[in-house]
Write an enzyme that holds these catalytic residues in place. Structure first.
Site, short mmCIF file in Angstrom:
data_model
loop_
_atom_site.label_atom_id
_atom_site.label_comp_id
_atom_site.label_asym_id
_atom_site.label_seq_id
_atom_site.Cartn_x
_atom_site.Cartn_y
_atom_site.Cartn_z
N CYS A 1 0.85 -1.19 0.00
CA CYS A 1 0.00 0.00 0.00
C CYS A 1 0.88 1.23 0.00
CB CYS A 1 -0.92 0.01 1.21
SG CYS A 1 -1.91 1.51 1.35
N CYS A 48 -1.39 7.01 5.53
CA CYS A 48 -2.42 6.25 6.25
C CYS A 48 -1.74 5.12 7.01
CB CYS A 48 -3.45 5.68 5.28
SG CYS A 48 -4.72 4.66 6.09
N CYS A 74 -3.80 0.26 8.79
CA CYS A 74 -3.34 -1.13 8.81
C CYS A 74 -2.05 -1.18 9.60
CB CYS A 74 -3.15 -1.65 7.38
SG CYS A 74 -4.67 -1.80 6.45
N CYS A 80 -7.68 2.66 -1.82
CA CYS A 80 -7.26 1.76 -0.74
C CYS A 80 -7.30 0.31 -1.22
CB CYS A 80 -8.18 1.93 0.47
SG CYS A 80 -7.92 0.71 1.77
N GLN A 115 -20.83 -8.29 7.83
CA GLN A 115 -19.45 -8.66 8.16
C GLN A 115 -18.48 -8.01 7.17
OE1 GLN A 115 -18.29 -10.13 10.76
NE2 GLN A 115 -19.80 -11.56 11.58
N GLU A 160 -32.84 -10.50 16.69
CA GLU A 160 -31.95 -9.35 16.49
C GLU A 160 -32.75 -8.08 16.78
OE1 GLU A 160 -29.46 -6.47 15.64
OE2 GLU A 160 -28.74 -8.55 15.54
N ASN A 182 -23.76 -14.27 18.61
CA ASN A 182 -22.80 -13.49 17.81
C ASN A 182 -22.95 -12.02 18.21
OD1 ASN A 182 -20.97 -12.71 15.78
ND2 ASN A 182 -22.62 -12.42 14.31
N CYS A 212 -16.29 -11.09 18.26
CA CYS A 212 -15.42 -10.10 17.62
C CYS A 212 -14.56 -9.38 18.64
CB CYS A 212 -16.25 -9.10 16.81
SG CYS A 212 -17.44 -8.16 17.79
#
Length: 416
Positions: A3, A11, A14, A88, A212, A297, A345, A372
Site C-alpha cells: 500500500c 495512512c 493497517c 485503498c 461482516q 436481532e 454473535n 469479535c
C-alpha cells in the site's frame, strides 16, 4: 499486500502491514488462545485458523469527506484528511470507481464537505457496500436535507456512469458526534437492499444493517458454525441431550437423518441470538432443514433482510425483531422451555451478565459463540463456568490489524 499510502505515511490504519502476514496470524492466534486457555475443556486443542485474502476483501467502505465541494477528499473517519484514499487496496474491484463517481457528484451538486472544527458544511461521509458480484449500494451521510434537491438533480449522471450502483440513499446525521451515520435514511434511487453471496447463502444487506467486513471469511465462519450445529443435532437425535436431560444414549431409528426426529422425538430447536442478517441461522437451517431455527436481532432493518433472504432461498427459519436477552429469557420460561442449542454473535461488548447468567442456568448443553472481541468472550466465559470450550478457531477477519476474532463451541460439563 502493498500500500503506497502506508509506505508514504499517509495512512497507518493497517497498523501491522509491515509485518509478514504469517507472523501477524501466529502472534494474534497465540494471544487469543492464551487468553482463552483457562476455559478449555481437558484435552482440547485449537483448530486451524479461518483465513481469507489479505487485500480486496472489505465489503463496506466508510469514507469521511474533506476538502471542498470543488475538490473533495475521501479519507478514513477519525484520521486527518490529507490524502485521498479512494484507491485503498483493502477494497474490492469497483469500489474506487464508485467513490470517484461520488466525488464527481459532490462537485456537480456543489455539496460542501462537513468541517468538523467549524461545524459547518453538509456532507460528512460516503459509504459503499460491495457484493461479490460487483454490485454496489451508495450512501451519502448528510448533516441535513438541505442539499438533497441538488443531489437528486445530478444523481442520474452518476447512475449512468456507474451501472454497478443499484441503489442510493441519504442518511441524515445532524449530531456532532464520532458516529459514522444517523438514524434517518432517505431512499434516493434504486434498490433498498443488496444481495451478498456469503458462504452457502445469499444475504440481503440493507443500508443500516450490520454486514461482516470480510465476506469470504464470514462465509467460512458460517459454514464452521453449521458443521458444529450438524454434529450437535446428530447427537440430539441419538441421545436425550436436551436441556436438563441426563444425556442417556438411545439408538436412532433406522433411516433417520441428521436434523430429523428419531422415533417420536421433537425436532431440534436452535436459537441464533444477535442474528443480524441471519448468516448463522440461514446456514444452520439450510444444512438441517427439519430443525426449528429462530434468529433474534434488535435491528428491524436487519430482520427484514434476514426474512427476505429466507424467502428468496426457500429456507425455513423464523426471525424476530427483539432484544436478544429479554426474548431468550421470556421464551425459555414458556411452555417449550429452553432450546437444544444456542448460537450467539454479539457486538464487541459481549453477551453481558444477564444473558450469561441465563445461559449458565438454562441447562442448554451446546452453545456456539462467535466473538469479535476475545476479551469480552473471556469475561462471558468466566460467568458461565459450566460451559467449556470443546472446539475453537481463530478468525482473521481484519488482516493487518491487531483486531482478532474467534469462534468457539461450548459444551456443558458433566454434572453441571
Amino acid at each position: 499486500m502493498r500500500c503506497h499510502h502506508f509506505e508514504s505515511g499517509e495512512c497507518r490504519s493497517c497498523t501491522l502491514l509491515d509485518l509478514p502476514r504469517p507472523r501477524q496470524i501466529s502472534e494474534a492466534r497465540e494471544r487469543v488462545e492464551e487468553l482463552l486457555d483457562p476455559y478449555l475443556a481437558a484435552g482440547v486443542t485449537w483448530g486451524e485458523p479461518i483465513l481469507g485474502p489479505d487485500g480486496g476483501f472489505r465489503a463496506r467502505g466508510k469514507m469521511a469527506v474533506g476538502g471542498t465541494a470543488q475538490e473533495p477528499i475521501l479519507g478514513l473517519p477519525g484520521q486527518k484528511l490529507g490524502a485521498d484514499l479512494c484507491d485503498c487496496p483493502l477494497y474490492p474491484d469497483g469500489v474506487e470507481e464508485v467513490l470517484e463517481g461520488a466525488k464527481a457528484l459532490i462537485r456537480r451538486a456543489q455539496v460542501p464537505p462537513y468541517d468538523v472544527a467549524r461545524r459547518r458544511g453538509e456532507l460528512k461521509n460516503v459509504l459503499v457496500t460491495a457484493s461479490p458480484d460487483g454490485e454496489h449500494l451508495l450512501r451519502l451521510v448528510l448533516r441535513s436535507e438541505r442539499a438533497l434537491g441538488r443531489i437528486r438533480e445530478h444523481l442520474p449522471a452518476l447512475l449512468a456512469a456507474h451501472p454497478s450502483v443499484i441503489g442510493v440513499s441519504a442518511n441524515i446525521h445532524p449530531e456532532h458526534t464520532t458516529r459514522v451515520e444517523g438514524e434517518q435514511e432517505i431512499p434516493l434511487a434504486g434498490a433498498s437492499s443488496i444481495a451478498v453471496r456469503t458462504g452457502d447463502v445469499t444475504l440481503f444487506a440493507r443500508p443500516q444493517s450490520f454486514l461482516q467486513t470480510n465476506t469470504e471469511v464470514a462465509g467460512s465462519l458460517y459454514r464452521q458454525a453449521a458443521r458444529w450445529i450438524g454434529e450437535i443435532t446428530a447427537e440430539h437425535v441419538t441421545s436425550g441431550a436436551g436441556p436438563g436431560s441426563a444425556g442417556v444414549t438411545r439408538a436412532a431409528a433406522p433411516g433417520t437423518t441428521v436434523g430429523s426426529s428419531a422415533g417420536d422425538a421433537p425436532a431440534v430447536r436452535l436459537w441464533d441470538l444477535y442474528c443480524g442478517l441471519g448468516g448463522f441461522a440461514l446456514h444452520a437451517a439450510r444444512a438441517l432443514p427439519t430443525a426449528r431455527v429462530t434468529g433474534v436481532e434488535v435491528s428491524a432493518d436487519a430482520i427484514d433482510g434476514a426474512r427476505e433472504a429466507a424467502a428468496d432461498q426457500g429456507i425455513e427459519a423464523t426471525f424476530r425483531a427483539a432484544d436478544a436477552t429479554g426474548w431468550a429469557i421470556r421464551e425459555a420460561a414458556g411452555p417449550e422451555g429452553p432450546p437444544d442449542a444456542v448460537i450467539v454473535n454479539p457486538p464487541r461488548r459481549g453477551i453481558g451478565g444477564e444473558l450469561a447468567e441465563w445461559l449458565e442456568s438454562s441447562g442448554v448443553r451446546d452453545v456456539v459463540y462467535s466473538s469479535c472481541n476475545p476479551a469480552t468472550l473471556a469475561t462471558d466465559l468466566a460467568a458461565m463456568p459450566s460451559l467449556r470450550i470443546v472446539a475453537g478457531r481463530f478468525v482473521d477477519m481484519f488482516p493487518h490489524t491487531a483486531h482478532a476474532e474467534v469462534i468457539v463451541r461450548l459444551r456443558r460439563t458433566a454434572g453441571a
